[in-house]
Design a protein around this motif. Structure first.
Motif, PDB file in Angstrom:
ATOM      1  N   ARG A   5       0.808  -1.203   0.000  1.00 34.82           N
ATOM      2  CA  ARG A   5       0.000   0.000   0.000  1.00 34.82           C
ATOM      3  C   ARG A   5       0.853   1.270   0.000  1.00 34.82           C
ATOM      4  N   SER A   6       0.650   2.117  -0.972  1.00 35.94           N
ATOM      5  CA  SER A   6       1.407   3.363  -0.970  1.00 35.94           C
ATOM      6  C   SER A   6       0.588   4.400  -0.201  1.00 35.94           C
ATOM      7  N   SER A   7       1.216   5.530   0.144  1.00 39.03           N
ATOM      8  CA  SER A   7       0.439   6.550   0.857  1.00 39.03           C
ATOM      9  C   SER A   7       0.410   7.822   0.038  1.00 39.03           C
ATOM     10  N   TYR A 236      -5.081   4.293   2.307  1.00 38.77           N
ATOM     11  CA  TYR A 236      -3.858   4.894   1.765  1.00 38.77           C
ATOM     12  C   TYR A 236      -3.405   6.116   2.567  1.00 38.77           C
TER      13      TYR A 236
END
Ligand code: PFF
Length: 453
Positions: A5-7, A236
């Motif tokens: 998961r990217s932020s 995210y």
């Protein structure tokens, strides 16, 4: 999955991305026709009250659920309580229903943009143009196919970022253009001011339970609630960003644009029709019938019209993309297929599901009227007035009585104090589930003709 998961890079990144998904045809096309149909100022008042209480609480809850579990909707509910997995599943069904008919309307916008570019602006300003256009099966179908095809291409090649960049510049420009149209209409059209008063003054004789039903459906739709989208966004979101503040910003942005779109369209309809109720109640065609008429009266209106429809097209595309992206990633989480194959399957399926909405207005098919509605209204009703309230009801039930509001409040307070704690708990536990249930029951009884409201 969760470790990939990217932020979002920062606070403003999150707000802009969520606002980008929230602002779309719901604000510019759907809100004005509902406001015109359900009593102008009365609808506006109910909408704003619901937005700052109910909408706020549900949005905060969804984002916090996502951030806490770091999962997409189905996983989020499953990981917290297996018995509530169906809520995530049901929420994931909503974009599947919305995307096809959203793209049919996207196709109308595309057609109007092309029409303004190719010298058709004059005929588009005629009152019968829109209804004649949607009644001819071939053209609307073609533009629907082009719109959903473009959406799929963007998702397929993963160039969403580029489109989002363009639309971030275009959105403020759209607001400026809308403001210009509002001022122009009020300053030059006889009767427009009466229309403004109709739009902003609540008249209690216009109140019916349908006002609340419609306002709540619109709230879900416009703020992308009860469809798992905000859970995904929350997953995210970084822990140091205040969910409360971000929600306020998204809410103000989304409601502000809807309000402005209404101010652009409702007074003009009022002025053109002399306050005729049937003109105000005409429904989904309202924007398409009214705006070309306004552009016809403005010097250089053809160019302005082309620019306007281009911007609306971008807003529709970014929303269409996030709807399709959501479906694709949900399917890919479940079945092991490649992204390309998945996109193509979603495209094919959405096209088929959109056919009835597109063809439903043509003479050959107009007799198909489930619950007395045209097919597009029917799909809109099923998602906004049936499935979303059910999802919202079980979400509140789950958080209020099983997970407990305290658990989410803790998540919310990771990034600082949560000021609306009290409101949040009361809304989620008592007010929201009761309201949603009442509204669900009355809208179903109304649709089946058991009661007339
Ligand atoms: N909220 C969008 C609108 O008001 O047009 C509709 C929408 C877009 C819903 C994207 C869901 C979504 F993922």
């Amino acid at each position: 999955m969760s470790n990939e998961r990217s932020s979002f890079t920062g606070k403003i990144g999150f707000v802009l991305a969520a606002a980008g998904s929230a602002v779309g045809l719901g604000n510019i096309w759907r809100f004005p026709y509902l406001a015109a149909r359900y009593g102008g100022g009365m609808f506006l008042l109910v909408y704003v009250i619901l937005s700052v209480t109910f909408g706020f609480s549900l949005m905060v809850a969804e984002i916090a659920l996502g951030r806490k579990t770091q999962q997409s909707p189905i996983g989020a509910f499953r990981s917290l309580d297996k018995r509530f997995s169906f809520v995530g599943l049901l929420a994931s069904l909503v974009p599947v229903i919305i995307l096809p008919y959203y793209s049919v309307i996207g196709g109308w916008v595309l057609k109007y943009f092309v029409g303004f570019m190719t010298g058709e602006a004059g005929s588009m300003a005629e009152s019968t143009y829109f209804n004649d256009y949607i009644a001819g099966a071939g053209q609307p179908l073609l533009w629907f196919a082009v719109f959903i095809g473009i959406t799929a291409l963007i998702v397929l090649f993963g160039v969403q970022k580029g489109i989002e960049k363009v639309s971030k510049v275009m959105m403020p420009a759209l607001v400026v253009l809308m403001l210009f149209i509002v001022i122009y209409t009020i300053a030059t059209m006889d009767g427009a001011w009466d229309g403004v008063l109709y739009y902003i003054t609540p008249d209690f004789s216009h109140f019916s339970i349908m006002t609340v039903v419609a306002a709540m459906g619109q709230l879900f739709y416009s703020m992308s609630l009860a469809m798992g989208i905000m859970i995904t966004f929350g997953s995210y979101m970084k822990k140091d960003i205040s969910i409360e503040k971000s929600t306020h910003q998204i809410e103000i942005f989304d409601t502000g644009i809807a309000f402005l779109a209404g101010l652009m369209i409702v007074p003009a309809v009022y002025a053109f029709s002399g306050g005729d109720a049937s003109a105000l109640k005409q429904g989904p065609g309202l924007m398409f019938v009214t705006l070309p008429k306004i552009f016809e009266t403005i010097p250089g209106g053809t160019v302005l019209g082309a620019v306007f429809f281009f911007m609306v097209l971008l807003a529709a595309l970014t929303s269409g993309i996030s709807l399709m992206e959501t479906i694709v990633s949900t399917v890919m989480d479940k079945v092991k297929i490649g992204r390309k194959t998945c996109c193509l399957i979603v495209l094919g399926f959405s096209f088929l599901l959109g056919l009835p909405s597109s063809l439903g207005f043509s003479q050959a098919w107009s007799w198909v009227r489930p619950l007395g509605m045209n097919m597009l209204d029917f799909f809109d009703f099923v998602s906004n007035n049936l499935i979303m309230p059910v999802v919202a009801f079980f979400t509140c039930l789950f958080i209020g009585y099983f997970l407990k509001p305290k658990t989410l409040i803790e998540e919310l307070e990771v990034s600082g104090p949560f000021r609306a704690k009290g409101l949040f708990s009361v809304m989620i536990r008592y007010v929201a589930p009761l309201c949603v249930l009442l509204i669900l029951v009355s809208s179903v009884l109304n649709a089946f003709g058991v009661i007339v409201i």
